[in-house]
Design an enzyme around this catalytic site. Structure first.
Site, mmCIF file in Angstrom:
data_model
loop_
_atom_site.group_PDB
_atom_site.id
_atom_site.type_symbol
_atom_site.label_atom_id
_atom_site.label_comp_id
_atom_site.label_asym_id
_atom_site.label_seq_id
_atom_site.Cartn_x
_atom_site.Cartn_y
_atom_site.Cartn_z
ATOM 1 N N GLY A 109 0.600 -56.370 -20.179
ATOM 2 C CA GLY A 109 -0.023 -55.976 -18.930
ATOM 3 C C GLY A 109 -0.179 -57.078 -17.902
ATOM 4 C CB THR A 110 1.559 -60.289 -17.107
ATOM 5 O OG1 THR A 110 2.914 -59.865 -17.040
ATOM 6 C CG2 THR A 110 1.272 -60.952 -18.438
ATOM 7 C CG ASN A 111 4.520 -56.793 -13.977
ATOM 8 O OD1 ASN A 111 4.780 -57.282 -12.878
ATOM 9 N ND2 ASN A 111 5.279 -56.993 -15.048
ATOM 10 C CG MET A 127 8.226 -51.129 -23.060
ATOM 11 S SD MET A 127 9.502 -51.712 -21.934
ATOM 12 C CE MET A 127 8.946 -53.374 -21.640
ATOM 13 C CB ILE A 186 13.272 -42.988 -21.070
ATOM 14 C CG1 ILE A 186 13.819 -44.413 -20.991
ATOM 15 C CG2 ILE A 186 14.046 -42.072 -20.121
ATOM 16 C CD1 ILE A 186 15.286 -44.570 -21.302
ATOM 17 C CG LEU A 187 8.298 -41.150 -17.927
ATOM 18 C CD1 LEU A 187 7.671 -41.716 -16.667
ATOM 19 C CD2 LEU A 187 7.266 -40.414 -18.777
ATOM 20 C CG ASN A 227 10.337 -49.208 -13.791
ATOM 21 O OD1 ASN A 227 9.434 -49.576 -14.544
ATOM 22 N ND2 ASN A 227 11.615 -49.483 -14.041
ATOM 23 C CG HIS A 282 14.812 -53.374 -14.579
ATOM 24 N ND1 HIS A 282 14.713 -52.919 -15.878
ATOM 25 C CD2 HIS A 282 15.951 -54.098 -14.501
ATOM 26 C CE1 HIS A 282 15.760 -53.352 -16.553
ATOM 27 N NE2 HIS A 282 16.527 -54.065 -15.746
HETATM 28 C C1 GAR Z 1 8.004 -56.940 -17.562
HETATM 29 O O1 GAR Z 1 8.871 -58.027 -17.526
HETATM 30 C C2 GAR Z 1 8.665 -55.711 -16.960
HETATM 31 O O2 GAR Z 1 9.487 -55.995 -15.882
HETATM 32 C C3 GAR Z 1 9.470 -55.241 -18.143
HETATM 33 O O3 GAR Z 1 8.622 -55.426 -19.246
HETATM 34 C C4 GAR Z 1 7.724 -56.505 -18.999
HETATM 35 C C5 GAR Z 1 6.315 -56.030 -19.211
HETATM 36 O O4 GAR Z 1 5.407 -57.098 -19.146
HETATM 37 N N1 GAR Z 1 9.876 -53.877 -17.963
HETATM 38 C C6 GAR Z 1 11.065 -53.409 -18.358
HETATM 39 O O5 GAR Z 1 11.880 -54.079 -18.949
HETATM 40 C C7 GAR Z 1 11.314 -51.943 -18.016
HETATM 41 N N2 GAR Z 1 12.712 -51.649 -18.076
HETATM 42 P P1 GAR Z 1 3.866 -56.879 -18.850
HETATM 43 O O6 GAR Z 1 3.338 -55.853 -19.857
HETATM 44 O O7 GAR Z 1 3.256 -58.231 -19.103
HETATM 45 O O8 GAR Z 1 3.688 -56.407 -17.434
#
Ligand code: GAR
Length: 212
Positions: free
Chosen positions: A14-16, A93, A95-96, A110, A112
């Site tokens: 969940g850093t995003n 993670m 797919i919908l 989203n 990516h």
């Molecule tokens: C992030 O790098 C995001 O871009 C990627 O997973 C990570 C989640 O990190 N998403 C994908 O690869 C989707 N195709 P987070 O949980 O620390 O935000």
């Protein structure tokens, strides 16, 4: 102005999500408010981040659902109950299906970790994306925020930011830099842009109603 109600869907660290929470606090996101966090992984650290920020959260586990459509029905019930207007996939993670994505046209975004259309689509997620970029030997990678449609990573691009690859990069160092320099910047900015647009559309509809 009434803010756009945002749900953030997560599966991991969940850093995003944290970048979105921080951006709302800093006023970078001012047209929307994070109203709900949903995880499809039981002990995802993202849930702790939501709790620490005082944001309501819920967990929907695939193994507790009959099938994909039951899983998505549960998501829809939660989203409806919280009057969500914008869904942000932040490391979600799963797919919908088309039946879900078509219900929320231009209402799901989203992030990516590559410059789409490189290293994207089915099977490209998390660290795998950076492994693929390094083994291909590209000199520049980055991150993309896009609308979500029925094609994995195939919806209209909202924002991209490039990140240079360094000679000694490993998938881990590259992932960390792409997050810091690209994802955590363009996700909040895109979130604000789309929230603002939704809020504007709502105002337009209200004005039309009162003119009738
Ligand atoms: C992030 O790098 C995001 O871009 C990627 O997973 C990570 C989640 O990190 N998403 C994908 O690869 C989707 N195709 P987070 O949980 O620390 O935000």
């Amino acid at each position: 102005m009434e803010k756009t109600r945002i749900a953030v869907l997560v599966s991991g660290g969940g850093t995003n999500l944290q970048a979105l929470i921080d951006a709302e606090r800093a006023g970078i996101i001012r047209s929307g408010e994070i109203s709900l966090v949903i995880s499809n992984v039981k002990d995802a650290y993202a849930l702790t981040r939501a709790k620490n920020a005082g944001i309501e959260s819920a967990t929907v586990l695939k193994r507790e659902c009959r099938d994909q459509s039951d899983f998505e029905d549960k998501l829809v019930s939660l989203l409806d109950a919280h009057k969500i207007e914008l869904i942000v996939l932040a490391g979600f993670m799963s797919i919908l299906s088309e039946s879900f994505t078509s219900r929320y046209k231009r209402r799901i975004i989203n992030v990516h970790p590559s410059l789409i259309p490189a290293f994207c689509g089915k099977g490209f997620y998390g660290l795998r994306v950076h492994e693929a970029a390094l083994s291909y030997g590209v000199k520049v990678t980055g991150a993309t925020v896009h609308f979500v449609n029925e094609i994995p990573d195939g919806g209209e691009i909202i924002m991209q930011r490039a990140v240079k690859i360094r000679k000694n990069d490993t998938p881990e160092t590259l992932q960390a830099r792409v997050m810091r320099e690209a994802e955590w910047k363009i996700l909040p900015l895109s979130c604000e842009a789309v929230s603002k647009e939704i809020a504007k559309q709502k105002r337009g509809k209200l004005a039309m109603k009162s003119a009738l």
